[in-house]
Scaffold this motif. Structure first.
Motif, mmCIF file in Angstrom:
data_model
loop_
_atom_site.group_PDB
_atom_site.id
_atom_site.type_symbol
_atom_site.label_atom_id
_atom_site.label_comp_id
_atom_site.label_asym_id
_atom_site.label_seq_id
_atom_site.Cartn_x
_atom_site.Cartn_y
_atom_site.Cartn_z
ATOM 1 N N THR A 72 0.835 -1.208 0.000
ATOM 2 C CA THR A 72 0.000 0.000 0.000
ATOM 3 C C THR A 72 0.864 1.250 0.000
ATOM 4 O OG1 THR A 72 -1.847 -1.064 1.149
ATOM 5 C CG2 THR A 72 -1.704 1.324 1.315
ATOM 6 N N LEU A 73 1.896 1.272 0.828
ATOM 7 C CA LEU A 73 2.768 2.443 0.940
ATOM 8 C C LEU A 73 3.536 2.700 -0.353
ATOM 9 C CD1 LEU A 73 4.040 1.796 4.562
ATOM 10 C CD2 LEU A 73 2.722 3.792 3.820
ATOM 11 N N VAL A 74 3.974 1.647 -1.013
ATOM 12 C CA VAL A 74 4.669 1.809 -2.292
ATOM 13 C C VAL A 74 3.723 2.442 -3.315
ATOM 14 C CG1 VAL A 74 5.620 0.558 -4.274
ATOM 15 C CG2 VAL A 74 6.368 -0.016 -1.959
ATOM 16 N N LYS A 75 2.496 1.952 -3.358
ATOM 17 C CA LYS A 75 1.508 2.501 -4.301
ATOM 18 C C LYS A 75 1.231 3.975 -4.007
ATOM 19 C CE LYS A 75 -0.959 -1.844 -5.203
ATOM 20 N NZ LYS A 75 -2.230 -2.585 -5.012
ATOM 21 N N VAL A 76 1.080 4.299 -2.732
ATOM 22 C CA VAL A 76 0.812 5.689 -2.348
ATOM 23 C C VAL A 76 1.992 6.582 -2.719
ATOM 24 C CG1 VAL A 76 0.500 7.251 -0.391
ATOM 25 C CG2 VAL A 76 -0.782 5.107 -0.487
ATOM 26 N N ALA A 77 3.190 6.135 -2.400
ATOM 27 C CA ALA A 77 4.385 6.932 -2.683
ATOM 28 C C ALA A 77 4.535 7.221 -4.175
ATOM 29 C CB ALA A 77 5.625 6.214 -2.158
ATOM 30 N N LEU A 78 4.175 6.261 -5.004
ATOM 31 C CA LEU A 78 4.305 6.425 -6.449
ATOM 32 C C LEU A 78 3.186 7.265 -7.059
ATOM 33 C CD1 LEU A 78 5.354 2.801 -7.473
ATOM 34 C CD2 LEU A 78 6.794 4.843 -7.541
ATOM 35 N N ALA A 79 1.989 7.185 -6.474
ATOM 36 C CA ALA A 79 0.820 7.836 -7.082
ATOM 37 C C ALA A 79 0.575 9.252 -6.573
ATOM 38 C CB ALA A 79 -0.428 6.987 -6.846
ATOM 39 N N ASP A 80 0.976 9.538 -5.336
ATOM 40 C CA ASP A 80 0.632 10.821 -4.720
ATOM 41 C C ASP A 80 1.560 11.936 -5.189
ATOM 42 O OD1 ASP A 80 -0.309 12.806 -2.669
ATOM 43 O OD2 ASP A 80 -1.244 11.006 -1.843
ATOM 44 N N ASN A 81 1.031 13.155 -5.193
ATOM 45 C CA ASN A 81 1.824 14.329 -5.575
ATOM 46 C C ASN A 81 2.056 15.289 -4.420
ATOM 47 O OD1 ASN A 81 2.169 13.716 -8.391
ATOM 48 N ND2 ASN A 81 0.031 14.280 -8.737
ATOM 49 N N GLU A 82 1.491 14.979 -3.266
ATOM 50 C CA GLU A 82 1.643 15.853 -2.104
ATOM 51 C C GLU A 82 2.914 15.475 -1.336
ATOM 52 O OE1 GLU A 82 0.054 18.435 -1.063
ATOM 53 O OE2 GLU A 82 -1.652 18.435 -2.452
ATOM 54 N N PRO A 83 3.853 16.414 -1.172
ATOM 55 C CA PRO A 83 5.101 16.120 -0.457
ATOM 56 C C PRO A 83 4.891 15.534 0.935
ATOM 57 C CG PRO A 83 5.304 18.213 -1.595
ATOM 58 C CD PRO A 83 3.867 17.790 -1.724
ATOM 59 N N MET A 84 3.882 16.024 1.673
ATOM 60 C CA MET A 84 3.670 15.533 3.029
ATOM 61 C C MET A 84 3.245 14.065 3.036
ATOM 62 S SD MET A 84 0.029 17.323 4.146
ATOM 63 C CE MET A 84 0.043 16.535 5.760
ATOM 64 N N VAL A 85 2.503 13.659 2.017
ATOM 65 C CA VAL A 85 2.054 12.269 1.922
ATOM 66 C C VAL A 85 3.212 11.377 1.475
ATOM 67 C CG1 VAL A 85 0.412 10.673 0.876
ATOM 68 C CG2 VAL A 85 -0.277 13.030 1.359
ATOM 69 N N ILE A 86 3.943 11.821 0.462
ATOM 70 C CA ILE A 86 5.097 11.048 -0.025
ATOM 71 C C ILE A 86 6.122 10.888 1.091
ATOM 72 C CG2 ILE A 86 6.946 10.966 -1.733
ATOM 73 C CD1 ILE A 86 5.181 12.768 -3.517
ATOM 74 N N THR A 87 6.341 11.948 1.831
ATOM 75 C CA THR A 87 7.285 11.913 2.949
ATOM 76 C C THR A 87 6.859 10.888 3.989
ATOM 77 O OG1 THR A 87 7.921 14.236 2.642
ATOM 78 C CG2 THR A 87 8.319 13.277 4.812
ATOM 79 N N ALA A 88 5.571 10.883 4.330
ATOM 80 C CA ALA A 88 5.050 9.931 5.316
ATOM 81 C C ALA A 88 5.173 8.499 4.809
ATOM 82 C CB ALA A 88 3.589 10.248 5.633
ATOM 83 N N ALA A 89 4.907 8.287 3.522
ATOM 84 C CA ALA A 89 4.991 6.950 2.944
ATOM 85 C C ALA A 89 6.428 6.428 2.974
ATOM 86 C CB ALA A 89 4.458 6.958 1.512
ATOM 87 N N ILE A 90 7.383 7.274 2.611
ATOM 88 C CA ILE A 90 8.794 6.867 2.620
ATOM 89 C C ILE A 90 9.259 6.588 4.046
ATOM 90 C CG2 ILE A 90 11.146 7.707 2.234
ATOM 91 C CD1 ILE A 90 10.111 9.116 -0.264
#
Length: 238
Positions: free
Chosen positions: A126-144
């Protein structure tokens, strides 16, 4: 929508109070059945709140989910809800007159943080999918950050995903906070990487990119030295 949230919270509170009020010895013998019933009630409440169009309802769902995660009683239904909330507004979109109505980056980021506390292959996916699909830095940061905490890296899927995201954002939107989370994640994952080429390239780019603040570049450089030192040690052993 506000009424739904208030009603769900009230119903859940009443049910919990009724269940915990039963404390005599004969009723304690039925504790397993009560816990199972409580979980099913909680599942229903979380599902309804998470599926609501209202942001506040989704936040209440996350509060219930956080409590369940901390207590170690996460059900399959809860994980489905958490997965859905992590992709809210990206994987699932609700539009009115062409306008996106459920773009809630804070909901997605909080969901990513909670997924780190359930370190499973499903959470990682799920986190990999979110990190790849999202454009919001705060979300990508949280996923990583969560991917680093979970620590799974079968076939280098996680380190390569992080490398791709780091490269993309270094060009599109270089932010020091995201770069720092990339380095922190790699500090936890680099020893699990079979092929370190993409990771080393990503870390090198951060170390030499003056769009990032000095402490982040310095930390990236230190990680490179650590990886290089490990490689030299392995060569000597051979």
């Amino acid at each position: 929508m506000k009424l739904l949230k208030k009603t769900a919270v009230a119903v859940f509170a009443v049910m919990m109070a009724g269940l915990y009020a039963q404390t005599d010895s004969s009723q304690r013998t039925e504790s397993s059945a009560e816990e199972e019933y409580l979980t099913s009630v909680e599942d229903v409440v979380i599902k309804e709140l998470a599926g609501s169009d209202d942001r506040d309802n989704k936040m209440v769902a996350l509060q219930y989910l956080e409590s369940a995660v901390e207590d170690g009683r996460v059900s399959k239904e809860m994980m489905v809800a958490l997965d859905s909330l992590a992709g809210e507004g990206v994987n699932t979109q609700s539009r009115t007159g062409g306008r996106l109505m459920n773009n809630f980056p804070d909901i997605r980021a909080k969901s990513c943080d909670l997924l780190a506390k359930v370190p499973t292959e499903e959470s990682k996916t799920t986190l990999v999918k979110v990190a790849l699909a999202d454009n919001e830095p705060m979300v990508i940061t949280a996923a990583i950050r969560s991917l680093g905490e979970i620590g799974l890296n079968d076939g280098d899927d996680v380190v390569d995903t992080i490398a791709w995201i780091s490269k993309k954002n270094s060009v599109v939107n270089p932010t020091s906070s995201l770069a720092l989370e990339v380095i922190i994640a790699y500090e936890k994952l680099w020893q699990k990487a079979e092929n370190k080429a993409n990771m080393i390239q990503a870390v090198s780019q951060i170390a030499t990119n003056y769009n990032y603040v000095t402490p982040v570049r310095t930390r990236a450089l230190n990680l490179l030295k650590q990886i290089q030192s490990s490689g030299s040690s392995d060569s000597r052993k051979k």
